[in-house]
Write a protein that holds these residues in place. Structure first.
Motif, PDB file in Angstrom:
ATOM      1  N   VAL A   9       4.203  26.449  54.353  1.00  0.00           N
ATOM      2  CA  VAL A   9       5.123  27.055  55.311  1.00  0.00           C
ATOM      3  C   VAL A   9       4.617  26.689  56.700  1.00  0.00           C
ATOM      4  O   VAL A   9       3.490  27.054  57.065  1.00  0.00           O
ATOM      5  CB  VAL A   9       5.190  28.584  55.156  1.00  0.00           C
ATOM      6  N   ALA A  10       5.430  25.967  57.459  1.00  0.00           N
ATOM      7  CA  ALA A  10       4.940  25.404  58.706  1.00  0.00           C
ATOM      8  C   ALA A  10       5.994  25.487  59.799  1.00  0.00           C
ATOM      9  O   ALA A  10       7.129  25.877  59.569  1.00  0.00           O
ATOM     10  CB  ALA A  10       4.513  23.951  58.483  1.00  0.00           C
ATOM     11  N   MET A  11       5.568  25.070  60.987  1.00  0.00           N
ATOM     12  CA  MET A  11       6.418  25.143  62.171  1.00  0.00           C
ATOM     13  C   MET A  11       7.268  23.886  62.294  1.00  0.00           C
ATOM     14  O   MET A  11       6.752  22.771  62.226  1.00  0.00           O
ATOM     15  CB  MET A  11       5.540  25.301  63.413  1.00  0.00           C
ATOM     16  N   PRO A  12       8.588  24.035  62.479  1.00  0.00           N
ATOM     17  CA  PRO A  12       9.452  22.863  62.703  1.00  0.00           C
ATOM     18  C   PRO A  12       9.353  22.405  64.151  1.00  0.00           C
ATOM     19  O   PRO A  12       8.710  23.056  64.975  1.00  0.00           O
ATOM     20  CB  PRO A  12      10.837  23.429  62.394  1.00  0.00           C
ATOM     21  N   PRO A  13       9.980  21.287  64.502  1.00  0.00           N
ATOM     22  CA  PRO A  13      10.046  20.884  65.912  1.00  0.00           C
ATOM     23  C   PRO A  13      10.632  21.995  66.779  1.00  0.00           C
ATOM     24  O   PRO A  13      11.491  22.742  66.309  1.00  0.00           O
ATOM     25  CB  PRO A  13      10.961  19.651  65.881  1.00  0.00           C
ATOM     26  N   PRO A  14      10.115  22.113  68.039  1.00  0.00           N
ATOM     27  CA  PRO A  14       9.361  21.119  68.797  1.00  0.00           C
ATOM     28  C   PRO A  14       7.890  20.961  68.441  1.00  0.00           C
ATOM     29  O   PRO A  14       7.190  20.179  69.087  1.00  0.00           O
ATOM     30  CB  PRO A  14       9.513  21.600  70.240  1.00  0.00           C
ATOM     31  N   SER A  15       7.393  21.684  67.456  1.00  0.00           N
ATOM     32  CA  SER A  15       6.079  21.347  66.926  1.00  0.00           C
ATOM     33  C   SER A  15       6.222  20.111  66.050  1.00  0.00           C
ATOM     34  O   SER A  15       7.157  20.010  65.258  1.00  0.00           O
ATOM     35  CB  SER A  15       5.526  22.495  66.080  1.00  0.00           C
ATOM     36  N   SER A  16       5.299  19.196  66.192  1.00  0.00           N
ATOM     37  CA  SER A  16       5.255  18.055  65.281  1.00  0.00           C
ATOM     38  C   SER A  16       4.299  18.331  64.134  1.00  0.00           C
ATOM     39  O   SER A  16       4.246  17.569  63.172  1.00  0.00           O
ATOM     40  CB  SER A  16       4.794  16.804  66.025  1.00  0.00           C
ATOM     41  N   GLY A  17       3.549  19.430  64.234  1.00  0.00           N
ATOM     42  CA  GLY A  17       2.501  19.709  63.265  1.00  0.00           C
ATOM     43  C   GLY A  17       3.014  19.914  61.856  1.00  0.00           C
ATOM     44  O   GLY A  17       2.455  19.382  60.891  1.00  0.00           O
ATOM     45  N   GLY A  18       4.098  20.685  61.715  1.00  0.00           N
ATOM     46  CA  GLY A  18       4.602  20.977  60.385  1.00  0.00           C
ATOM     47  C   GLY A  18       5.065  19.720  59.670  1.00  0.00           C
ATOM     48  O   GLY A  18       4.731  19.490  58.503  1.00  0.00           O
ATOM     49  N   VAL A  19       5.829  18.883  60.359  1.00  0.00           N
ATOM     50  CA  VAL A  19       6.319  17.636  59.767  1.00  0.00           C
ATOM     51  C   VAL A  19       5.148  16.745  59.363  1.00  0.00           C
ATOM     52  O   VAL A  19       5.095  16.217  58.242  1.00  0.00           O
ATOM     53  CB  VAL A  19       7.235  16.883  60.750  1.00  0.00           C
ATOM     54  N   ALA A  20       4.187  16.584  60.279  1.00  0.00           N
ATOM     55  CA  ALA A  20       3.069  15.673  60.013  1.00  0.00           C
ATOM     56  C   ALA A  20       2.172  16.181  58.890  1.00  0.00           C
ATOM     57  O   ALA A  20       1.736  15.409  58.030  1.00  0.00           O
ATOM     58  CB  ALA A  20       2.258  15.464  61.284  1.00  0.00           C
ATOM     59  N   VAL A  21       1.868  17.483  58.889  1.00  0.00           N
ATOM     60  CA  VAL A  21       1.004  18.039  57.841  1.00  0.00           C
ATOM     61  C   VAL A  21       1.660  17.869  56.468  1.00  0.00           C
ATOM     62  O   VAL A  21       1.011  17.450  55.494  1.00  0.00           O
ATOM     63  CB  VAL A  21       0.685  19.519  58.117  1.00  0.00           C
ATOM     64  N   ILE A  22       2.945  18.194  56.372  1.00  0.00           N
ATOM     65  CA  ILE A  22       3.642  18.060  55.087  1.00  0.00           C
ATOM     66  C   ILE A  22       3.712  16.597  54.667  1.00  0.00           C
ATOM     67  O   ILE A  22       3.476  16.257  53.501  1.00  0.00           O
ATOM     68  CB  ILE A  22       5.044  18.688  55.168  1.00  0.00           C
ATOM     69  N   GLU A  23       4.012  15.699  55.609  1.00  0.00           N
ATOM     70  CA  GLU A  23       4.056  14.272  55.277  1.00  0.00           C
ATOM     71  C   GLU A  23       2.700  13.784  54.774  1.00  0.00           C
ATOM     72  O   GLU A  23       2.611  13.063  53.766  1.00  0.00           O
ATOM     73  CB  GLU A  23       4.484  13.450  56.499  1.00  0.00           C
ATOM     74  N   MET A  24       1.615  14.177  55.447  1.00  0.00           N
ATOM     75  CA  MET A  24       0.290  13.710  55.043  1.00  0.00           C
ATOM     76  C   MET A  24      -0.122  14.278  53.686  1.00  0.00           C
ATOM     77  O   MET A  24      -0.721  13.577  52.863  1.00  0.00           O
ATOM     78  CB  MET A  24      -0.734  14.050  56.125  1.00  0.00           C
ATOM     79  N   LEU A  25       0.186  15.540  53.436  1.00  0.00           N
ATOM     80  CA  LEU A  25      -0.115  16.110  52.122  1.00  0.00           C
ATOM     81  C   LEU A  25       0.687  15.397  51.032  1.00  0.00           C
ATOM     82  O   LEU A  25       0.174  15.142  49.932  1.00  0.00           O
ATOM     83  CB  LEU A  25       0.187  17.606  52.117  1.00  0.00           C
TER      84      LEU A  25
END
Length: 565
Positions: A272-288
């Motif tokens: 469960v992560a933060m959507p944009p304008p955070s890039s963190g959620g997208v990047a963390v899920i993509e990397m996992l």
């Protein structure tokens, strides 16, 4: 025998006390826990839990307390993100990222030749974004809090008005600001001074009367205590008098936004992560997702093949970040479903050469940054509901500027926009369109507050400051806990690496990578660079087979603490 037994118990108690207060120890609790960059603020949040407050209430109280006790990043003059998840599987997020003022323009930091004026987007009042923290905390309370708003703000009023004991870390900041070679603004030079002009010293009580007055207005009037009335007028007047561009209209128009949480999976765990304008959620899920393609059972943790794989995974996610992500209110066609899909991750994994570093110029895009002095807090309440909250001023102490009448520091978050449209180089500058400056636009962020779930319930609450490194330290800590079954403290403390596409460098924590591994990585084509530490993680683990919360504060945080009851 009886005497021996009593002595043994006493020794065990003392040892437990000593190690539970050591910076490398985990903290255990059964009824609730708060982990933040300051143990006093963590205690404030825990007291709210004891009074019947939920995780949202405790996070709000802790965040306001950090504005008093951790001023280099804790704030009411910045912004951030809150991620919430409960035992029913419900999740949501609050976006209180700062916005560009109405008078902001795409080329506001460029000279007549169209080149970036060095430092202009991080210095002075034109670097200040419209603050979002108070609006975000207020919206979270309106939607999900249970205790009265005044009860959540009052502890920070007391801390500012009655004073807090100045820590050694903050006392060193105070001395550095007032050294003969300091170039800090006068506001920061005066920040830790007493009314008589003397510098507050380590161990002395530090009182912030003007900040207390501001907090009282927020306590009594809620969001309007900051965005309207005397505080807003003083912000606007100060800006106008000193070259800033934030106006009363900017402040009155600012709204925090509740956004649908970004979700993904890693094996049987939910993310469960933060959507944009955070890039963190997208990047963390993509990397996992990319790491899920690998057979990690055959790759030793922190071995050369492991570090190479992780670095290449980071390289790809960060390139995708810069190409596609920005404020969703201005970028309506971001391919979030594709970037976070298993199919996309499989394609990304398949083009990784397991024996050779990819040339960054074979990818197309790059990465922007948040300041290193962001701060994070994690909260779990008695019911097991969880909050992961990260907020920031951008750089340490933000712009270093503020009105003495108000007592808080302004951010310099405008530096997180792409400052030179269309220009990307091999160093730090990115010029892609999604994050170009526009009035009322939220700048892209690396902040990555995250909650991992197991069987639909919060399992790991994690986040970190660290600017450009936030995404990668959170990603690796999640992997450490899930894939390598590390205790939360070990998962936080073991070596982290960082790669962000441009600059094309593999950064690692000093003394934690073996010389042989470093040489092998360089032979594979990586350019390595050592640093003191990456991130400053604050985490809580909620084991599914035990009625306990386990918290840990990164040892790199001098005043941090996990407090539970």
């Amino acid at each position: 025998m009886k005497k021996t037994k009593i002595s043994f118990i006493l020794v065990l108690f003392l040892a437990t006390f000593i190690f539970s207060n050591h910076s490398f120890a985990q903290t255990y609790a059964q009824n609730g826990m708060v982990v933040s960059d300051n143990s006093v603020a963590s205690q404030v949040g825990t007291e709210i839990l004891k009074k019947g407050g939920n995780a949202i209430d405790a996070s709000i109280a802790t965040a306001f307390a950090l504005a008093v006790t951790h001023p280099q990043a804790g704030n009411i003059g910045g912004g951030g993100f809150l991620v919430y998840s409960d035992l029913t599987g419900t999740s949501t997020t609050i976006d209180f990222r700062e916005k560009a003022p109405l008078l902001a323009t795409a080329g506001m930091y460029l000279d007549d030749s169209g080149n970036l004026i060095p430092g202009s987007n991080h210095q002075g009042l034109k670097s200040v974004g419209v603050p979002g923290t108070v609006a975000g905390l207020y919206l979270a309370h309106e939607k999900y809090g249970v205790l009265p708003w005044k009860d959540l703000v009052q502890p920070s009023v007391d801390l500012a008005e009655k004073g807090v004991v100045l820590s050694y870390a903050l006392s060193e900041h105070a001395k550095n600001f007032n050294s003969a070679t300091s170039t800090q603004p006068q506001f920061l030079k005066d920040y830790y001074k007493k009314p008589n002009g003397e510098l507050t010293k380590f161990g002395e009580v530090w009182v912030q009367k003007n900040l207390a007055k501001t907090l009282k207005l927020i306590r009594d009037k809620g969001k309007d205590g900051f965005y309207k009335g005397s505080v807003a007028k003083e912000i606007a007047d100060f800006m106008k008098a000193n070259g800033g561009i934030i106006t009363l209209e900017d402040l009155s128009k600012y709204e925090a936004v509740e956004r649908k949480a970004l979700t993904g999976t890693y094996k049987e765990y939910g993310i469960v992560a933060m959507p944009p304008p955070s890039s963190g959620g997208v990047a963390v899920i993509e990397m996992l997702n990319i790491m899920e393609q690998a057979n990690l059972d055959s790759i030793a943790f922190n071995s050369t093949p492991y570090v190479h794989l992780v670095a290449e995974t980071m390289r790809r996610a960060f390139a995708d970040r810069a190409e596609h992500l920005g404020d969703p209110d201005f970028n309506l066609e971001m391919p979030l479903d594709r970037l976070t899909s298993k199919e996309f991750a499989k394609m990304r994994y398949q083009n990784i050469d397991q024996n050779r570093a990819s040339p960054s110029d074979s990818l197309k895009f790059g990465q922007l940054y948040d300041g290193k002095n962001t701060t994070h807090l994690s909260v779990v309440d008695k019911a097991g509901n969880a909050v992961s909250l990260t907020y920031t001023l951008e750089q340490s102490y933000g712009s270093g500027l503020g009105s003495p009448k108000l007592g808080f520091i302004f951010n310099n978050e405008m530096g997180d926009f792409n400052p030179q449209p269309g220009y990307t180089n091999s160093g730090w500058l990115i010029g892609t369109n999604p994050n170009i400056i526009q009035p009322e636009k939220r700048m892209l962020s690396s902040m990555s507050p995250t909650i991992v779930t197991k069987n639909g319930k919060p399992y790991l609450v994690i986040g970190s400051p660290g600017g450009r490194t936030i995404i990668n330290t959170v990603f690796q800590t999640i992997l450490n806990v899930i894939e390598y079954e590390m205790p939360i403290k070990k998962a936080i403390e073991v070596m982290k690496i960082h790669h962000q596409w441009f600059p094309n460098e593999l950064t690692f924590e000093k003394d934690l990578m073996s010389p042989d591994t470093q040489k092998a990585l360089e032979h594979m084509g990586h350019t390595t660079k050592e640093t003191t530490n990456l991130g400053r993680l604050m985490g809580i683990l909620i084991p599914t087979d035990a009625d306990v919360f386990i918290g840990a504060s990164d040892s790199s945080s001098p005043d941090g603490g996990a407090v539970g009851y």
